[in-house]
Design an enzyme around this catalytic site. Structure first.
Site, mmCIF file in Angstrom:
data_model
loop_
_atom_site.group_PDB
_atom_site.id
_atom_site.type_symbol
_atom_site.label_atom_id
_atom_site.label_comp_id
_atom_site.label_asym_id
_atom_site.label_seq_id
_atom_site.Cartn_x
_atom_site.Cartn_y
_atom_site.Cartn_z
ATOM 1 N N LEU A 401 30.539 42.657 15.612
ATOM 2 C CA LEU A 401 31.002 44.045 15.530
ATOM 3 C C LEU A 401 29.761 44.924 15.390
ATOM 4 O O LEU A 401 28.953 44.731 14.479
ATOM 5 C CB LEU A 401 31.910 44.209 14.302
ATOM 6 C CG LEU A 401 32.331 45.620 13.939
ATOM 7 C CD1 LEU A 401 33.164 46.260 15.040
ATOM 8 C CD2 LEU A 401 33.125 45.614 12.624
ATOM 9 N N PHE A 797 33.913 38.945 -31.112
ATOM 10 C CA PHE A 797 35.278 39.439 -31.368
ATOM 11 C C PHE A 797 36.234 38.348 -31.854
ATOM 12 O O PHE A 797 37.426 38.403 -31.575
ATOM 13 C CB PHE A 797 35.850 40.123 -30.102
ATOM 14 C CG PHE A 797 34.890 41.074 -29.454
ATOM 15 C CD1 PHE A 797 34.494 42.229 -30.110
ATOM 16 C CD2 PHE A 797 34.362 40.818 -28.201
ATOM 17 C CE1 PHE A 797 33.587 43.109 -29.530
ATOM 18 C CE2 PHE A 797 33.448 41.685 -27.603
ATOM 19 C CZ PHE A 797 33.065 42.831 -28.277
ATOM 20 N N GLU A 1260 37.320 45.880 -37.461
ATOM 21 C CA GLU A 1260 38.602 45.625 -36.811
ATOM 22 C C GLU A 1260 39.595 46.785 -36.772
ATOM 23 O O GLU A 1260 40.346 46.901 -35.802
ATOM 24 C CB GLU A 1260 39.288 44.445 -37.522
ATOM 25 C CG GLU A 1260 38.505 43.165 -37.464
ATOM 26 C CD GLU A 1260 39.170 42.098 -38.303
ATOM 27 O OE1 GLU A 1260 39.686 41.142 -37.738
ATOM 28 O OE2 GLU A 1260 39.180 42.250 -39.537
HETATM 29 C C1 LIG Z 1 33.484 42.993 -7.309
HETATM 30 C C2 LIG Z 1 34.110 43.417 -6.030
HETATM 31 C C3 LIG Z 1 34.993 44.468 -6.033
HETATM 32 C C4 LIG Z 1 35.609 44.860 -4.859
HETATM 33 N N1 LIG Z 1 36.480 45.901 -4.883
HETATM 34 C C5 LIG Z 1 37.083 46.301 -3.755
HETATM 35 C C6 LIG Z 1 38.004 47.375 -3.751
HETATM 36 O O1 LIG Z 1 38.275 47.975 -4.803
HETATM 37 N N2 LIG Z 1 38.601 47.702 -2.594
HETATM 38 C C7 LIG Z 1 38.322 47.044 -1.436
HETATM 39 O O2 LIG Z 1 38.874 47.401 -0.418
HETATM 40 N N3 LIG Z 1 37.457 46.050 -1.400
HETATM 41 C C8 LIG Z 1 36.840 45.645 -2.539
HETATM 42 N N4 LIG Z 1 35.964 44.607 -2.503
HETATM 43 C C9 LIG Z 1 35.749 43.901 -1.221
HETATM 44 C C10 LIG Z 1 34.588 44.492 -0.469
HETATM 45 O O3 LIG Z 1 34.928 45.747 0.054
HETATM 46 C C11 LIG Z 1 34.217 43.550 0.663
HETATM 47 O O4 LIG Z 1 33.812 42.352 0.080
HETATM 48 C C12 LIG Z 1 33.076 44.084 1.466
HETATM 49 O O5 LIG Z 1 33.376 45.276 2.057
HETATM 50 C C13 LIG Z 1 32.609 43.076 2.506
HETATM 51 O O6 LIG Z 1 31.408 43.531 3.082
HETATM 52 P P1 LIG Z 1 30.079 42.656 3.108
HETATM 53 O O7 LIG Z 1 29.098 43.377 3.907
HETATM 54 O O8 LIG Z 1 29.640 42.324 1.756
HETATM 55 O O9 LIG Z 1 30.627 41.377 3.821
HETATM 56 P P2 LIG Z 1 29.985 39.936 3.926
HETATM 57 O O10 LIG Z 1 30.398 39.116 2.741
HETATM 58 O O11 LIG Z 1 28.535 40.031 4.158
HETATM 59 O O12 LIG Z 1 30.712 39.392 5.226
HETATM 60 C C14 LIG Z 1 32.102 39.299 5.256
HETATM 61 C C15 LIG Z 1 32.626 38.780 6.590
HETATM 62 O O13 LIG Z 1 32.442 39.737 7.594
HETATM 63 C C16 LIG Z 1 31.834 39.175 8.743
HETATM 64 N N5 LIG Z 1 30.947 40.187 9.302
HETATM 65 C C17 LIG Z 1 30.138 41.017 8.603
HETATM 66 N N6 LIG Z 1 29.524 41.866 9.462
HETATM 67 C C18 LIG Z 1 29.916 41.530 10.702
HETATM 68 C C19 LIG Z 1 29.619 42.040 11.990
HETATM 69 N N7 LIG Z 1 28.781 43.050 12.157
HETATM 70 N N8 LIG Z 1 30.215 41.471 13.054
HETATM 71 C C20 LIG Z 1 31.079 40.446 12.885
HETATM 72 N N9 LIG Z 1 31.392 39.924 11.684
HETATM 73 C C21 LIG Z 1 30.821 40.463 10.614
HETATM 74 C C22 LIG Z 1 31.116 37.973 8.228
HETATM 75 O O14 LIG Z 1 31.002 37.003 9.240
HETATM 76 C C23 LIG Z 1 31.965 37.522 7.085
HETATM 77 O O15 LIG Z 1 32.935 36.647 7.526
HETATM 78 C C24 LIG Z 1 35.321 44.185 -3.646
HETATM 79 C C25 LIG Z 1 34.410 43.126 -3.639
HETATM 80 C C26 LIG Z 1 33.817 42.731 -4.825
HETATM 81 C C27 LIG Z 1 32.861 41.594 -4.820
#
Ligand SMILES: Cc1cc2nc3c(=O)[nH]c(=O)nc-3n(C[C@H](O)[C@H](O)[C@H](O)COP(=O)(O)OP(=O)(O)OC[C@H]3O[C@@H](n4cnc5c(N)ncnc54)[C@H](O)[C@@H]3O)c2cc1C
Ligand code: FES
Ligand code: FES
Length: 1328
Positions: A401, A797, A1260
């Site tokens: 993507l 706690f 507490e």
């Molecule tokens: C603590 C925590 C709180 C969160 N809270 C929320 C929330 O409140 N609301 C919510 O909606 N989400 C929440 N999330 C989820 C978060 O939004 C997603 O984990 C995040 O957006 C994923 O993005 P990333 O870049 O880290 O993905 P990555 O972990 O780096 O990748 C995820 C997947 O996407 C694929 N991918 C990534 N980029 C591409 C690309 N360019 N082309 C093709 N495939 C691709 C990868 O192959 C992989 O399978 C939370 C996550 C955590 C850890």
């Protein structure tokens, strides 16, 4: 692919070159273990707590700009850091060099208690200031949104950070455009600030100024590297995993063709948690770096194109300048700041999480995805088929993507976003939604309609058929009604649906649509008022956001007597002595101790069944793994496999019959944490399930499954009284348990000394003597060979007493065979599973009362869910019974209590110890009596309160003057009467939002029911240079006991605090010390320290009087020369205390802490959301030893109580498995939950007592005051129900979550949803 095996990045300005990097390594363990930068803490490992926050800086050679952002080191693979600069708390400032203003201010504003969360807080604010040296309050609260603190209640942290804001004095309210500085807000008197008797808890004048020029610069070397080095794909090869970092789109595509199954890791916030918690493994990872095409931002006429590699934080910034309100709204609450800066737009979209906030919106917004592969470009719609991963609509294996097209909305097109979570911020949505309607050229006829929901299926669900059927219909009430029915029909949720809360979710589906309907109707009205008449004012409240002013608070306490000597620190708001070290990361916790030579790591294997026979345990595969040294089983404990602290011995390891999920079965010992944990997963246990499996209190009652018999207390003649009362009411309330959620998980390190069987045990425990005893018993050596040391504890706690002991007993056992030091640190999930928490309660009551509200008879039954072993469950029941009267004189009462034995992990002590449950049951009963009498609960409370001198049910004398005083003071400071009127006015004008106001009194008896359990000892040495070392038996767990002890020594010895030192607690210096808990730690140990100091002073008085102008050095030397001992023990034998359960009489407590709290909330009747608008607390704490620490204890406990009664919800499967095992599932209050206004004041001290300087213990009591929020919500829900004609009894259990609030505010939508026949399905979770 041309690989460069060298990983280069900088940490705190120093270059790090890793030649053989393991791609599986995350930054957090790398910093802590490899670089020994232990300031960055482990709190959860999943991005949910913020303890591991660091600042990442990256230089972009094309734009020549440096981007600084906060990130969670626990989810950052170090391979992703090539060319980046990492700043940890050590790089921000230190006591050795210079502390940074952020560090100084958080410490001096009393923003630290246990200090474990503090480095993370510092890093979040530091990073904010790097980008915005004068941030707004919104930016500030946003920056802290991803950081949890379990101790402080956040108010002091906010206060500290506010000092960097330009307009720190103001609430910066946006509500109705009115701010706190405006006169006559709500036409109510303002809280009086700056009372003369109440100096500030800190002085801003002495703060270091923030000087951005002093900050670490981006390492020039990295800049040159980025500019000059030829960019080429880097490959890092580890034992199990290969990391490929392409730097051009072409290389990325090549890598993707070669490894089509490899994930493209961007932020690693989706892949990381899957690997860590769900056992996913990827042999190859592709992680593109700085590929320009993935960061594209393109504004076209019809929309915006955003690169898939942009972080969600960057997307938020970009959208600010556009009109994507709906997306922005969700980006504001999605996760915390750190995750938003790490997570990429592409990763978010492609992950297709079921609760994704953005995908429903992007789907309804007709967004398209620009894909690229070796074959070329193509576009696919982000629609339902894509979201359900339908192969024809999904990415192909070699495809990536590149970017996303987000069209602008057209005229007569409206898009909205909705979400409801357990907590307002940084919590995954329970249900979210994106909705869009297009009317063509006006006319109010639906031309296009799209609705998508998250949280209600395996991925985002679109209500496509419903939308289709509504096309062509006018936007009116009939359409609304039809739409709700269609949606409920199409988006059907079975009763057993994962995540539970099924009826709530169903209600949200249509409540959201109703909000959308109203919103669009309102816009139509503004666009064409003639054609669209719009809503009545009363209904507009459905659209307004909940109250959203910024935080402010005040603390009011009595200044010390002007005659008090200036150097005497008692009564002054002295900063926590470790405060600065907390903020610089220099404060050492158990797992910060460096790895020792030959050290082994121990990981537990736990039962996965609630009640089962263990048929076999196969250790062979685990033992065959590299690095595995041993597996500790029952046999290795050499016959010592149980230990009893409370009568019934508790087994250490269970190898025959397990009685709960999470029970310790055996423990793997390996040469590293990673290997031990990996091997623990390979131990194969075969079970044979046994009956019965008892999980809930009701099941325990049915099976008569109790620990011992009932506990009972009776006063007056209940049965006779019931005959004369006007009315009798019977009711019950169920209260869920609570997880301690101390930020530092259970930690221990056993170090054999190499001779005479001696061993040092370093442990995060509240009870070193118990650890010493239990380790000595299991090693079969006398206690004098085992020394237990506790420097400080990162929150406890009550959870670091018995359970810590059991684990500490097992941890040193491998030493018997291997002679090595052994460390055991629990992961957050293990910790939550194994260690239990606060007891869930069922309270049943029968109250007899007069029509004027006087309660004459009360018959109460308490049942607590004790779990599988006794632990402190009976003691909790006893304390609950002794405190059930709270602040009320019930002339005739009968209290009975039972501790239920169930197949859950054993529950244990938690701050308040039975009182928060017991008090809630009583207050609930009073609230119901008030409703029956048609009176306000406050009136009934006041009427039944103790007045002046009286007697408790166990016939202990009580002087309630200060209780009444607190109540009256709280009434006055909170302007209760005026605000009650204002709340009623608000409620009459708003249908969908309601406010509630409630005030509760507090009488918290302090004592431990036994004189021996309250004895304390201290040891004070004076050295020949005049410096003093104090040791006592209390544990520093955030409450500041060491600071108070130094204050005591300073007063008694009349020397400055700087001359007194305290190194920690050890069984070597103070033997046989009692457990630190029960609000008494400073009280008891302070008397012992005082005693020791007085002994010393008495010895030294002749010397001092001979040379009154001399220094302590002179006096110490003179004493030495005259052979006078400069060391003394101090002792306090404990308060006289006894309780006879046979006669129901006694004097179990030493004194009472009185208080009152008044809280006001606003609820959203359509979603169940609530916001605490204001809380006023008045406490009688006697003569405060340190008002800053005492305010901290009250506020921290209050917020913990608020969490207990409103959002903290443990969820168990019908098989007894705890689902809620981390901050992602279990929500403790975050910064957004702090009351907008929080005022704490102390009653002027009026009574002298024989406690330490007439002070009172405060650890507490404040927890219970959190129930003022529960009853304020109760009040608001009652108002909503009354307006809807529901006048009958209202039963609301605790915690009063959004689900319970929404479902109690019954309306046409709750009536419309399908209901499942109980028993016709197995629910996902059960209330225990
Ligand atoms: C603590 C925590 C709180 C969160 N809270 C929320 C929330 O409140 N609301 C919510 O909606 N989400 C929440 N999330 C989820 C978060 O939004 C997603 O984990 C995040 O957006 C994923 O993005 P990333 O870049 O880290 O993905 P990555 O972990 O780096 O990748 C995820 C997947 O996407 C694929 N991918 C990534 N980029 C591409 C690309 N360019 N082309 C093709 N495939 C691709 C990868 O192959 C992989 O399978 C939370 C996550 C955590 C850890
Ligand atoms: S340890 Fe990283 S967020 Fe909790
Ligand atoms: S001070 Fe924040 S968790 Fe203890």
């Amino acid at each position: 692919m041309d690989g460069a095996a060298e990983l280069v990045f900088c940490v705190n300005g120093r270059k790090v070159i890793e030649k053989n990097v393991d791609p599986e390594t995350m930054l957090l363990p790398y910093l802590r273990k490899k670089l020994q930068l232990t300031g960055t803490k482990y709190g959860c490992g999943g991005g949910g707590c913020g303890a591991c926050t660091v600042m990442i800086s990256r230089y972009n050679p094309i734009t020549k700009r440096i981007r600084h952002y906060p990130a969670n080191a626990c989810l950052l693979p170090i391979c992703s850091l090539h060319g980046a600069a990492v700043t940890t708390v050590e790089g921000v400032g230190s006591t050795k060099a210079r502390i940074h203003p952020v560090q100084e201010r958080i410490a001096k504003c009393h923003g630290t208690q246990c200090g474990f969360c503090t480095p993370g807080m510092v890093m979040s604010i530091y990073t904010l200031l790097r980008n915005h040296p004068e941030p707004t309050l919104d930016q500030l609260t946003d920056a802290l949104g991803g950081n949890l603190c379990r101790c402080t209640g956040y108010r002091p942290i906010i206060d500290a950070c506010k000092t960097f804001c330009k307009t720190s004095g103001c609430c910066q309210s946006k509500e109705n455009g009115v701010c706190c500085l405006d006169q006559g807000i709500n036409e109510l008197p303002e809280f009086e600030e700056g009372n003369k008797t109440s100096p500030k808890l800190f002085s801003e004048e002495e703060f270091l100024p923030l000087d951005p020029t002093q900050e670490l610069i981006f390492p020039p070397e990295l800049m040159i590297m980025a500019e000059k080095q030829p960019q080429r794909t880097r490959v890092f090869v580890g034992d199990r995993m290969t990391w490929i970092s392409p730097v051009t789109l072409k290389e990325l595509l090549e890598a993707k063709v070669k490894y089509p199954q490899a994930p493209i890791v961007m932020g690693n916030t989706s892949v990381g948690p899957e690997v860590r918690f769900k056992g996913a493994f990827h042999p190859v990872i592709i992680s593109p770096e700085c590929i320009e095409e993935l960061s594209v931002v393109n504004h076209a006429d019809d929309g915006l194109t955003l690169g898939a590699g942009l972080s969600l934080a960057q997307v938020k910034e970009i959208l600010k300048t556009q009109t994507y309100h709906a997306l922005l709204k969700h980006l504001g609450t999605l996760a915390g700041c750190q995750i938003r800066n790490m997570a990429s737009l592409g990763g978010h979209i492609v992950s297709r999480h079921l609760d994704s906030d953005l995908n429903p919106l992007l789907a309804v917004g007709n967004c398209t995805l620009n894909l690229l592969s070796k074959e070329g470009e193509r576009q696919i719609p982000l629609n339902e088929q894509f979201l359900t991963k339908c192969p024809s609509a999904d990415l192909k294996p070699g495809e990536i993507l590149v970017s996303v097209n987000i069209p602008y909305s057209r005229k007569w097109e409206f898009v909205s976003a909705f979400r409801q979570a357990q907590r307002q911020q940084n919590a995954l949505a329970i249900v979210n939604s994106g909705m869009r309607v297009f009317f063509g050229e006006g006319g109010g006829i639906i031309r296009e309609l799209s609705i998508a929901y998250g949280g209600v299926g395996p991925t985002t669900i679109c209500a496509k058929n419903s939308c289709q059927k509504l096309i062509g219909r006018p936007w009116n009430e009939e359409m609304l009604d039809a739409a709700c029915r269609l949606i409920l029909d199409e988006v059907s949720l079975p009763g057993w649906a994962p995540g539970g809360k099924v009826e709530f979710k169903r209600t949200l589906l249509i409540s959201f649509f109703f909000k959308f309907y109203l919103k669009v109707s309102q816009i139509l009205k503004t666009m064409d008022p003639v054609r669209y008449p719009g809503l009545a004012d009363k209904y507009e409240s459905a659209l307004e956001d909940l109250h959203s002013r910024n935080h402010w608070g005040t603390s009011k306490y009595q200044d010390v007597d002007p005659k008090q000597l200036p150097q005497d620190p008692i009564g002054r708001p002295i900063m926590h002595l470790s405060g600065i070290k907390h903020t610089t990361g220099e404060a050492i916790y158990c797992d910060d101790m460096p790895v020792l030579d030959g050290e082994l790591f121990l990981a537990f294997v736990t039962s996965s069944r609630a009640h089962a026979e263990i048929v076999s345990i196969d250790l062979s595969e685990a033992l065959s793994l590299p690095g595995v040294v041993d597996i500790v089983t029952e046999e290795d404990l050499r016959g010592v496999n149980s230990f009893g602290l409370f009568g019934e011995p508790e087994k250490l390891l269970e190898t025959q019959e397990v009685s709960c999920v999470g029970q310790l079965v055996c423990a793997v010992v390996a040469d590293s944490e990673v290997q031990a944990k990996r091997a623990a997963k390979r131990v194969k246990i075969v079970y044979q399930d046994l009956e019965p499996v008892i999980l809930t209190i009701e099941e325990a009652i049915r099976h008569h499954s109790f620990f011992q018999g009932e506990r009972k207390l009776e006063y007056g003649n209940v049965d006779e009284a019931f005959k004369v009362v006007d009315q009798i009411l019977e009711g019950e309330i169920h209260m869920g348990g609570q997880e301690h959620f101390y930020m530092e998980t259970q930690s221990m390190l056993a170090v054999p000394k190499g001779e005479d069987q001696e061993m040092d045990v370093y442990v995060s425990s509240q009870f070193p003597k118990y650890i010493q005893d239990i380790v000595a018993a299991t090693l079969k050596v006398p206690a004098n060979k085992i020394m237990c040391h506790v420097k400080r504890v990162g929150g406890a706690f009550g959870g670091k007493v018995t359970k810590t002991g059991i684990m500490a007993a097992i941890t040193p056992s491998p030493h018997l065979l291997h002679g090595c030091p052994v460390r055991c640190i629990l992961e957050r999930g293990e910790d939550m599973l194994i260690t239990g928490g606060r007891h869930p309660y069922l309270g049943k009551y029968k109250a007899g009362f007069m029509n004027d509200g006087r309660i004459l008879a009360l018959d109460v039954e308490h049942y607590c869910n004790g779990g599988s072993t006794l632990d402190e469950s009976l003691f909790v029941i006893e304390i609950g019974l002794l405190k059930v009267d709270n602040a009320y004189k019930f002339p005739n009462l009968r209290f009975r209590g039972w501790a239920c034995r169930t197949n859950l992990p054993s529950n244990t002590a938690l701050r308040g110890f039975g009182f928060p449950q017991s008090g809630l049951i009583t207050e609930n009963c009073i609230t119901e009596v008030a409703a029956k009498c048609g009176l306000s609960p406050e009136k009934v409370r006041m009427m039944n309160m103790y007045k002046e001198i009286d007697q408790t049910p166990y016939k202990q004398e009580i002087d309630a003057t200060n209780l009444i005083q607190c109540w009256k003071e709280c009434m006055a400071t909170s302007s209760y009467s005026l605000r009650k009127v204002a709340v009623e006015k608000f409620n009459s004008e708003n249908y969908w939002k309601k406010k509630g106001l409630a005030m509760v009194p507090l009488k918290f008896p302090v004592g431990v029911l036994s004189t021996a359990a309250a004895q304390a000892a201290a040891l004070v040495h004076i050295y020949l240079d005049g410096s003093v070392l104090v040791t006592h038996g209390g544990i520093e767990m955030g409450q500041g006991v060491h600071t108070k002890m130094i204050q005591v020594a300073s007063r008694e010895l009349r020397m400055p605090m700087s001359n007194v030192h305290l190194r920690g607690t050890s069984t070597e210096t103070v033997p046989n010390a009692n457990v630190s808990g029960g609000s008494l730690v400073a009280d008891l140990n302070g008397l012992a320290v005082k005693d020791a100091c007085q002994t010393l002073l008495k010895r030294l008085e002749p010397i001092i009087s001979k040379n009154p102008k001399g220094t302590w050095k002179d006096w110490a030397q003179a004493a030495f020369d005259e052979s006078i001992s400069l060391s003394a023990t101090g002792y306090f034998r404990g308060y006289e205390s006894h309780m006879n359960w046979e006669t129901g009489e006694g004097h179990p407590f030493e004194y009472f802490v009185f208080g009152a709290a008044c809280s006001e909330v606003e609820i959203d009747c359509l979603t169940g959301a609530h916001k605490n608008i204001r809380t006023d607390i008045v406490m009688d704490i006697g003569h405060s030893i340190n008002p800053a620490l005492d305010v901290g204890q009250i506020e921290g406990a209050f917020i913990q109580g608020m969490g207990l009664y409103t959002i903290e919800e443990l969820k168990y499967s019908p098989q007894g498995v705890l689902y809620t095992r981390g901050p992602d599932q279990y929500k403790i209050p975050a910064v957004s939950d702090v009351p907008t206004e929080l005022h704490v004041s102390f009653l002027p001290p009026s009574q002298n007592s024989n406690t330490l300087y007439s002070s009172k213990g405060l650890g507490e009591p404040g927890v219970f005051l959190g129930c003022s929020v529960f009853f304020a919500i109760h009040d608001a829900v009652r108002a909503a129900r009354q307006e809807r004609g529901l006048l009958g009894p209202l039963k609301l259990d605790s915690p009063l979550t959004p689900e319970k609030i929404r479902m109690a505010c019954e309306d046409k939508f709750t009536k419309m949803i399908p209901r499942d026949e109980p028993g016709s399905y197995v629910p996902w979770n059960i209330p225990v």
